[in-house]
Write an enzyme that holds these catalytic residues in place. Structure first.
Site, short mmCIF file in Angstrom:
data_model
loop_
_atom_site.label_atom_id
_atom_site.label_comp_id
_atom_site.label_asym_id
_atom_site.label_seq_id
_atom_site.Cartn_x
_atom_site.Cartn_y
_atom_site.Cartn_z
CG ASP A 51 -59.40 2.75 -26.65
OD1 ASP A 51 -58.49 2.90 -27.49
OD2 ASP A 51 -60.36 1.96 -26.82
CG ASP A 90 -60.56 6.00 -28.88
OD1 ASP A 90 -61.13 6.13 -29.98
OD2 ASP A 90 -59.41 5.55 -28.76
CE LYS A 120 -59.91 6.52 -32.66
NZ LYS A 120 -59.92 5.14 -32.15
CD GLU A 189 -54.91 0.38 -34.80
OE1 GLU A 189 -55.94 0.96 -34.37
OE2 GLU A 189 -54.03 -0.07 -34.04
O1 KIV Z 1 -56.49 4.57 -29.04
C1 KIV Z 1 -55.72 4.94 -29.94
O2 KIV Z 1 -54.61 5.43 -29.71
C2 KIV Z 1 -56.16 4.79 -31.32
C3 KIV Z 1 -55.15 5.00 -32.39
C4 KIV Z 1 -54.28 3.81 -32.49
C5 KIV Z 1 -55.77 5.34 -33.69
O3 KIV Z 1 -57.28 4.48 -31.56
#
Ligand code: KIV
Length: 271
Positions: A51, A90, A120, A189
């Site tokens: 995201d 995501d 995710k 993270e």
């Molecule tokens: O959205 C994203 O790019 C992420 C990464 C920072 C792991 O969740």
């Protein structure tokens, strides 16, 4: 005679066995078809449709504004470009923190309409029932702990998380709860390297770090950052593998000059 190379798809089982065999996992974000093709050909194991598209693609300050429809659009483009990599998407803010039914519906829509192989979700025990319901439906889930950008308004800063004992303990128990719920991996993270290593060693499922040190089972970066396209973003953990911003600027400057001078197109570039 054309020989079609058979490409073996990376699955969540492959990711799990990579940890068991001590093979590190490479993950980069991708938001469009052409980038997905290039990263896939390079052998990146997991393409994360993050995201972070809200930031690097759309120019928002946070990831909060991106919608489920936006994420489905980006993910379907990436899925069409990825022949080998696992495509992880995501679930965006607001679609899975409420009722289990809402979270389940959002997850099902994402899987049906985007071509993602796994999802995710950010958070630990607070959303564990929703995660379980999604996994029970046959949808693989990757957790995300530490700096969870969808909670930026609660944190107040993008600084390093879990530096104190209380937050570190919560992160450890969240990681175990995610593993127990059936997650196949956890992104961690911006947390201290030592804590990330401790969590990694305590789990059977792999951890993928971003700003979490070298003790994780894999590493992820936002592709625009590692290519040097986000010119002012320079956190300590970021290694830049090219200066794409300068490369694009140079190419566009040369194109503009060629057009102005009448040098483009030349005879071999016209019909
Ligand atoms: O959205 C994203 O790019 C992420 C990464 C920072 C792991 O969740």
């Amino acid at each position: 005679m054309s020989v079609n190379k058979i490409i073996k798809r990376i699955t969540t089982n492959t990711i799990l066995s990579m940890k068991a065999q001590g093979e590190k996992i490479s993950m980069l974000t991708a938001y469009d078809f052409s980038m997905a093709q290039a990263l896939d050909e390079a052998g990146i194991d997991v393409l994360l449709v993050g995201d972070s598209a809200a930031n690097v693609f759309a120019g928002y300050e946070t990831t909060l504004p991106i919608t489920l429809d936006n994420m489905i659009y980006h993910t379907s483009a990436v899925a069409r470009g990825a022949k080998r990599a696992l495509v992880l998407a995501d679930l965006p803010f607001g679609y899975y923190q409420g009722t289990t039914e809402d979270a389940f519906k959002a997850a099902v829509r994402m899987m049906k309409e985007s071509g993602a192989h796994a999802l995710k979700l950010e958070g630990g025990v607070e959303i564990i029932e929703n995660i379980k319901k999604i996994i029970d439906a046959g949808i693989p889930v990757c957790g995300h702990l530490g700096l969870t950008p969808q909670s930026i308004n609660k944190f107040g800063t993008f600084g390093v998380r879990a530096q104190g004992e209380e937050e570190a303990e919560k992160l450890k128990s969240d990681a175990l709860a995610l593993q127990e719920a059936g997650c196949f991996a956890i992104v961690m993270e911006k947390i201290p390297a030592q804590l990330a290593k401790e969590v990694t060693d305590s789990l059977i499922i792999p951890t993928i770090g971003i700003g979490a040190g070298n003790g994780c089972d894999g590493q992820v970066l936002v592709v625009n950052d590692m290519l040097g396209f986000t010119k002012d973003f320079k956190p300590k953990f970021l290694r830049r593998y090219m200066d794409m911003y300068q490369g694009v600027t140079n190419a566009a400057t040369a194109f503009a000059a060629d057009v102005k001078s009448g040098n483009y197109p030349n005879e071999s570039e016209q019909y």
